[in-house]
Design an enzyme around this catalytic site. Structure first.
Site, mmCIF file in Angstrom:
data_model
loop_
_atom_site.group_PDB
_atom_site.id
_atom_site.type_symbol
_atom_site.label_atom_id
_atom_site.label_comp_id
_atom_site.label_asym_id
_atom_site.label_seq_id
_atom_site.Cartn_x
_atom_site.Cartn_y
_atom_site.Cartn_z
ATOM 1 N N LYS A 16 0.826 -1.220 0.000
ATOM 2 C CA LYS A 16 0.000 0.000 0.000
ATOM 3 C C LYS A 16 0.857 1.265 0.000
ATOM 4 C CE LYS A 16 -4.218 -2.101 1.650
ATOM 5 N NZ LYS A 16 -3.803 -3.520 1.732
HETATM 6 C C1 LIG Z 1 -4.405 -4.592 1.124
HETATM 7 C C2 LIG Z 1 -3.628 -5.865 1.007
HETATM 8 C C3 LIG Z 1 -3.988 -6.878 0.092
HETATM 9 C C4 LIG Z 1 -5.223 -6.786 -0.782
HETATM 10 O O1 LIG Z 1 -5.121 -5.825 -1.806
HETATM 11 P P1 LIG Z 1 -6.413 -5.324 -2.616
HETATM 12 O O2 LIG Z 1 -5.925 -4.201 -3.456
HETATM 13 O O3 LIG Z 1 -7.401 -4.888 -1.566
HETATM 14 O O4 LIG Z 1 -6.940 -6.454 -3.411
HETATM 15 C C5 LIG Z 1 -3.180 -8.003 -0.007
HETATM 16 N N1 LIG Z 1 -2.086 -8.144 0.781
HETATM 17 C C6 LIG Z 1 -1.716 -7.197 1.666
HETATM 18 C C7 LIG Z 1 -0.500 -7.435 2.506
HETATM 19 C C8 LIG Z 1 -2.458 -6.024 1.815
HETATM 20 O O5 LIG Z 1 -2.078 -5.095 2.711
#
Ligand SMILES: *Cc1c(COP(=O)(O)O)cnc(C)c1O
Length: 462
Positions: free
Chosen positions: A112
């Site tokens: 993120k």
């Molecule tokens: C947010 C997250 C996901 C999922 O990603 P999306 O974009 O919501 O599909 C997967 N793995 C981790 C470690 C995350 O923080």
């Protein structure tokens, strides 16, 4: 570039407006009106470019001239200078033709950061230009909150309030948020669960009177700029492995679908992608929809991959809009039905999805088995989210001659519980965080009452 709503009834907006707005007024999500083209020459010219340069080139058409090129270059360069690896998102070869794309070298050790390091800077730029300030409110059970805080801590025109459920997030995740002592960062521990915190954030967006006219901004993955930032690493990874001259496949550990949707945008722009494999944990709405056309909500399951624990995948709506050939009325009708009862996709859109997407769901026992097996075979310790991807990629491999790139969405040190359960002594935090458990914390505990939270935000914003 104009942006239109997936439900077809909200006004089209500019990039600046869409970044400051979040959800469309008709309940839909914004998508670009046209998909910018990445030609074979564009891709070939990216060979050997830095990540920041590829990022600038890929995102420029989406920004549509609304940020001066030199300023945007600086924003992009600064955003990715916070990553601890020179490649920003390095590829790690696991076996003959399976690669990990390591997206976890940012400040909070999860993917993120790639989007939120950029989004904070873009918001700050637009607000400074307008002479405005804004407030960010978000609820988190982990990764999003810390990445949003790290993305906004240096922003002059933003105050950020992140609500987390008191005593219900892991110590590492809490400390990644509460040890950021910047004047514009406010951590609120809510005496309730994640849903209570989320409900208060939603209510605050629905009625913003408590802010007396100051703008409230959403930084969850419905914000288009987050998707835009994520398109870049699909392009960078494919170019590193030979695009445009040969195709690749991607496997994406998925929850709200923002990540894999960004990959789909890269494909639609012209990136040669053979297939996308969607990996889910036991919360498998995406897998059930693709495999069985069962588009229905099920009870939330708490898993070892908690950042993928969801009931509804909000960004799936953006893909449905494409699958329904941009028929906003049809998408609105499907999603209205889905709110109250199990739904199913029409035949033609489902067939279109199945041409490019495969899926696989991985339960907790399998996550542990995969962590052990992957370590045995490759010496890598995978985090539990990436482990779902590793298994899904193997099960849905397709053509063995096409490189498979599994997205590593978090650093294993961040999810030590699963790693320890799999039989390993744990993974040390990287050097820039090794004193995390000794750092000073700051947060405010509040009851799960909307009025108390809104009063706190109104009084503390600068
Ligand atoms: C947010 C997250 C996901 C999922 O990603 P999306 O974009 O919501 O599909 C997967 N793995 C981790 C470690 C995350 O923080």
């Amino acid at each position: 570039m104009r942006y239109i709503s997936t439900r077809g009834r909200a006004p089209a907006l500019s990039f600046e407006e869409v970044v400051l707005t979040g959800m469309a007024s008709d309940g839909g999500l914004y998508v670009p009106e046209t998909v910018p083209e990445l030609s074979r020459d564009d891709l070939a010219d990216m060979a050997g470019c830095s990540y920041a340069e590829i990022a600038f080139r890929v995102m420029k058409p989406y920004v549509g001239g609304e940020i001066d090129d030199d300023i945007f270059r600086t924003i992009v360069r600064d955003a990715y200078a916070t990553f601890s690896h020179d490649a920003v998102v390095p590829l790690n070869q696991l076996d003959a033709n399976h690669f990990l794309l390591e997206l976890f070298h940012g400040p909070t050790l999860a993917f993120k950061d790639v989007a939120l390091q950029l989004l904070g800077r873009i918001l700050d730029h637009f607000l400074a230009k307008r002479g405005e300030r804004a407030v960010i409110m978000g609820a988190t059970s982990g990764d999003t909150g810390s990445a949003a805080i790290e993305g906004c801590r240096h922003c002059d025109n933003l105050d950020i309030f992140i609500l987390h459920p008191y005593q219900r997030v892991s110590e590492v995740q809490r400390r990644q948020m509460t040890t950021v002592l910047a004047d514009n960062v406010f951590n609120v521990a809510i005496e309730g669960n994640f849903d209570d915190a989320q409900a208060m954030v939603k209510a605050s967006f629905a009625d913003q009177a408590f802010l007396n006219g100051t703008r409230l901004v959403a930084v969850n993955s419905i914000n288009w700029a987050r998707i835009m930032a994520q398109i870049v690493y699909y392009v960078a990874a494919a170019v590193a492995l030979g695009a445009p001259h040969r195709p690749v496949s991607f496997c994406v550990p998925s929850a709200n679908f923002g990540n894999v949707f960004a990959g789909y945008m890269a494909y639609r722009s012209g990136l040669p992608v053979e297939r996308f494999v969607i990996a889910t944990n036991a919360n498998d709405i995406l897998h059930r929809t693709l495999a069985d056309n069962d588009f229905s909500k099920q009870e939330l399951v708490a898993t070892l991959a908690p950042s993928m624990d969801i009931v509804v995948s909000s960004n799936f709506e953006r893909l449905l809009f494409e699958a329904y050939e941009r028929d906003g009325e049809a998408v609105a009708a499907l999603l209205e039905r889905f709110q109250s009862e199990p739904a199913a996709l029409a035949e033609a859109p489902l067939a279109r999805l199945r041409e490019r997407f495969a899926s696989h769901s991985v339960d907790d026992a399998t996550i542990l088995e995969v962590i052990r097996e992957a370590h045995h075979r490759t010496q890598e310790i995978l985090d539990p989210h990436t482990a779902t991807g590793y298994r899904a990629a193997e099960c849905e491999r397709g053509d063995e001659a096409v490189p498979m790139i599994t997205l590593a969405t978090a650093h294993p040190a961040k999810f030590a519980e699963a790693v320890v359960k799999a039989g390993f002594p744990g993974v040390p935090l990287p050097p820039h965080m090794d004193d995390l458990l000794e750092r000073e914390e700051r947060y405010t505990v509040l009851p799960a009452e909307l009025a108390a939270v809104q009063k706190f935000v109104a009084e503390n914003r600068r």
